[in-house]
Design a protein around this motif. Structure first.
Motif, short mmCIF file in Angstrom:
data_model
loop_
_atom_site.label_atom_id
_atom_site.label_comp_id
_atom_site.label_asym_id
_atom_site.label_seq_id
_atom_site.Cartn_x
_atom_site.Cartn_y
_atom_site.Cartn_z
N LYS A 1 -14.72 -11.18 13.99
CA LYS A 1 -14.83 -9.60 13.59
C LYS A 1 -13.74 -8.83 14.60
CE LYS A 1 -17.76 -5.75 12.44
NZ LYS A 1 -19.06 -5.16 12.46
N ILE A 2 -13.86 -9.09 15.90
CA ILE A 2 -13.45 -8.55 16.92
C ILE A 2 -11.64 -8.83 16.68
CG2 ILE A 2 -12.83 -8.77 19.48
CD1 ILE A 2 -15.76 -9.68 19.97
N ALA B 1 0.77 -1.13 0.06
CA ALA B 1 0.06 -0.04 0.12
C ALA B 1 0.89 1.29 0.18
CB ALA B 1 -1.06 -0.02 1.32
N LYS B 2 1.92 1.30 1.01
CA LYS B 2 2.77 2.35 0.85
C LYS B 2 3.44 2.73 -0.56
CE LYS B 2 3.44 2.35 5.80
NZ LYS B 2 4.53 2.35 6.88
N ARG B 3 3.73 1.74 -1.41
CA ARG B 3 4.37 1.94 -2.59
C ARG B 3 3.49 2.16 -3.87
NH1 ARG B 3 5.60 -3.86 -2.15
NH2 ARG B 3 4.29 -4.85 -3.90
N GLY B 4 2.36 2.46 -3.39
CA GLY B 4 1.11 2.70 -4.28
C GLY B 4 0.12 1.76 -4.90
N VAL B 5 0.35 0.58 -4.50
CA VAL B 5 -0.37 -0.67 -4.87
C VAL B 5 -1.67 -0.38 -4.00
CG1 VAL B 5 -0.87 -3.01 -4.93
CG2 VAL B 5 1.22 -2.07 -5.06
N LYS B 6 -2.93 -0.52 -4.93
CA LYS B 6 -4.02 -0.55 -4.20
C LYS B 6 -4.47 -1.87 -3.37
CE LYS B 6 -6.25 2.61 -7.73
NZ LYS B 6 -7.43 2.91 -8.57
N VAL B 7 -4.48 -1.82 -2.16
CA VAL B 7 -4.67 -2.89 -1.49
C VAL B 7 -6.26 -2.90 -0.73
CG1 VAL B 7 -3.78 -4.42 0.51
CG2 VAL B 7 -2.15 -3.15 -1.02
N ASP B 8 -6.91 -3.99 -1.37
CA ASP B 8 -8.40 -4.06 -0.74
C ASP B 8 -8.65 -5.44 0.17
OD1 ASP B 8 -9.04 -1.45 -1.89
OD2 ASP B 8 -9.56 -2.48 -3.52
N LEU B 9 -9.08 -5.02 1.20
CA LEU B 9 -9.44 -6.20 2.12
C LEU B 9 -10.92 -6.28 2.27
CD1 LEU B 9 -6.94 -6.32 4.83
CD2 LEU B 9 -6.66 -7.58 3.02
N ILE B 10 -11.50 -7.57 1.83
CA ILE B 10 -12.67 -7.80 2.01
C ILE B 10 -13.04 -8.82 3.32
CG2 ILE B 10 -15.12 -8.73 1.20
CD1 ILE B 10 -13.99 -7.97 -1.66
N LEU B 11 -13.44 -8.34 4.33
CA LEU B 11 -13.55 -9.17 5.62
C LEU B 11 -15.21 -9.33 6.07
CD1 LEU B 11 -10.52 -7.54 7.59
CD2 LEU B 11 -10.56 -9.62 5.87
#
Length: 427
Positions: free
Chosen positions: A281-282, A261-271
Motif C-alpha cells: 500500500k505504501i 483519463a485526460k482524453r475522457g476515458v473512465k479509468v478505474d483502479l482497484i488496489l
C-alpha cells in the motif's frame, strides 16, 4: 479493438500473437469456485495433467490437490507438476514421495537453499498458475493452492480470479506448458513426442471468444504482458478497469493511464486497502497524486487482501493471469496471462469489479491526501518518477542465470525422487 487487429505484436522477441477464435471462458472467483472445478477436471482426466503453480502448501487445499493428482496417476494418467522453489519450500517427504512413487513427475523450479533458516533467491521466480487437462481444458489465473484463498481462512483470505478455458487456445497453452516442464531435463525426444501429440489433436471450437496467450520471461519475451496492457489502454475509448494486487508499474504504463483519463476515458483502479504486506500500500500510494490529478479514479479494496490480476478495456477486451503490475512481475518473474476478446466475458468481469467498487472499496479522493507535506511530496515524486522510468532497464543489469526446473529432491536425504514406473509417453 477493431476486428481488423488479428495480429498483435508482442515486441522484442519477434513473436507475433494471433487472436485464436472459437473459445469459451468461465470466470472463477476465489478458491470456492476455482478449486472444485480444477479438482473435478483432474478427477475426470483420461490421459494427461500438466500443472504449474508458484505456491503449493501442505494444508487442506494442498492435500486435496495431492489426492486428486494421486488418484489420476494411479489410473495411468500422465501427471506433470512444477512448483516454484521459493514459493513452495516446505513440502514433506511423505507428500512428495507418495506422488513420485505413483509416477507423478514432480519438478521444482530453481530449488533454493536457506541461509540461516531464511529463504533466499526471491528474484526471477516462476510465478505462473496454469493447469491443462487432457489437452482440452485449461485454467489460468492468480490463485495458488493454499487455504488462504478460501473465505473460511478469515480476515486474511485473498480475493482473486482465474478462468476455465476450452477451445483451440488450449492447444497453445498446452504446448507452452510442455516446453516449460521440459526444462527439467526430460530431453528433446520426450518433448517432440509430447508436442507432436498436441499438434495432431485438433481442438474443436467451443464458444465465441477470441483469445491469445501471452507470457513473460527473462530472455526473449521480457515485456510482452506490459506491452499488451499499454496497447489496450491506448486503444480504449470508454472505460478501463484494472484490479491488481501489487501495483507499482513502469513509467510508460502510468503515462498511458493518465493519457486515457485526460482524453475522457473512465479509468478505474482497484488496489489493496487491506494488504497482506504493508509495503504494498505504501508503494502504490506514492503514485496517487500523479494519477488522481490526471482524472484516474482509485478504489482501495478493504474487505480482505486483494490478490487479483485482472483488467478490462471498453466492452470486449479483458485479461486474467498471474502478472501483477509491479517490478517483480513486469521485469523479473515468469508470468502468464490470457487476453480475451468477448463481450459477454467482459460484461461479467465488469459486473464483478463494479460490485467490489460499490460495496467493498473506499474511493480515494485528492482531498484525502491534502494533509501531506508538499515539500516531502515533491521530493518523493522526484525519486519515484526516476525509479519508475529506469527500473525496467536496471532489471537487465541484475544477474540473469538460466534457471531450471529440476526433479524434486526428497527432504532430509537429498535423494532424488524416483520417477516411478516407466510409461510410454505416446500412450
Amino acid at each position: 479493438m477493431s476486428d481488423a487487429e488479428v495480429v498483435v505484436d508482442a515486441g522484442r522477441g519477434g513473436r507475433r500473437l494471433r487472436w485464436i477464435a472459437g473459445n469459451d471462458f468461465q470466470l472463477l472467483e476465489n478458491g470456492e469456485q476455482f478449486f472444485p472445478r480444477v479438482f473435478d477436471a483432474i478427477a475426470q482426466a483420461k490421459r494427461e495433467v500438466v500443472l504449474e503453480t508458484f505456491i503449493l502448501f501442505e494444508d487442506k487445499v494442498g492435500l486435496a490437490l495431492h489426492a486428486a493428482l494421486l488418484g489420476a496417476a494411479k489410473r495411468g494418467v500422465k501427471v506433470d507438476v512444477m512448483v516454484d522453489g521459493f514459493g513452495s519450500p516446505d513440502l514433506s517427504r511423505e507428500f512428495l514421495e507418495s506422488l513420485t512413487s505413483a509416477g507423478v513427475r514432480f519438478r521444482v523450479y530453481d530449488p533454493g537453499h536457506r541461509v540461516f533458516g531464511k529463504r533466499v533467491g526471491w528474484l526471477r521466480r516462476m510465478h505462473r498458475k496454469i493447469v491443462v487437462v487432457d489437452g482440452e481444458r485449461a485454467f489460468v489465473g492468480g490463485i495458488n493452492y493454499s487455504a488462504d484463498h478460501l473465505g473460511d481462512f478469515g480476515p486474511e483470505a485473498k480475493q482473486d480470479y482465474s478462468v476455465e478455458i476450452t477451445g483451440p487456445i488450449v492447444g497453445h497453452i498446452h504446448r507452452f506448458a510442455l516446453h516449460a516442464i521440459a526444462v527439467g531435463g526430460q530431453g528433446r525426444r520426450w518433448l517432440r513426442r509430447r508436442v507432436a501429440a498436441v499438434q495432431s489433436h485438433a481442438i474443436a471450437p467451443t464458444g465465441s471468444a477470441d483469445a491469445f496467450f501471452v507470457t513473460r520471461d527473462n530472455h526473449r519475451h521480457t515485456n510482452d504482458i506490459e506491452r499488451q496492457y499499454r496497447a489496450a489502454i491506448r486503444s480504449a475509448r470508454q472505460r478501463v478497469v484494472i484490479a491488481n494486487a501489487y501495483f507499482f508499474p513502469g513509467y510508460r504504463l502510468i503515462q498511458e493511464m493518465r493519457r486515457a483519463a485526460k482524453r475522457g476515458v473512465k479509468v478505474d483502479l482497484i488496489l489493496q486497502g487491506q494488504p497482506d504486506m504493508p509495503i504494498v500500500k505504501i508503494a502504490a500510494s506514492m503514485l496517487y497524486h500523479h494519477l488522481l490529478h490526471a482524472g484516474v479514479r482509485i478504489y482501495e479494496y478493504c474487505d480482505r487482501p486483494l490478490h487479483g490480476k485482472v483488467a478490462l478495456m471498453d466492452d470486449n477486451w479483458s485479461t486474467v493471469g498471474s502478472s501483477n503490475l509491479d517490478p517483480l512481475s513486469l521485469s523479473l518473474n515468469l508470468e502468464a496471462n490470457v487476453v480475451i476478446r468477448d463481450h459477454a466475458f467482459n460484461e461479467n468481469l465488469f459486473a464483478k469489479l463494479s460490485t467490489l467498487m460499490e460495496h467493498s472499496c473506499k474511493k480515494v479522493n485528492a482531498s484525502d491526501l491534502a494533509g501531506e507535506w508538499s515539500v516531502w511530496r515533491l521530493v518523493r515524486s522526484f525519486f519515484v518518477f526516476h525509479f519508475l522510468r529506469w527500473y525496467p532497464i536496471a532489471a537487465t543489469w541484475l544477474p540473469n542465470p538460466r534457471k531450471r526446473a529440476l526433479p524434486v529432491q526428497l527432504p532430509d536425504t537429498g535423494e532424488t525422487a524416483s520417477p516411478g514406473p516407466t510409461r510410454t509417453d505416446a500412450a
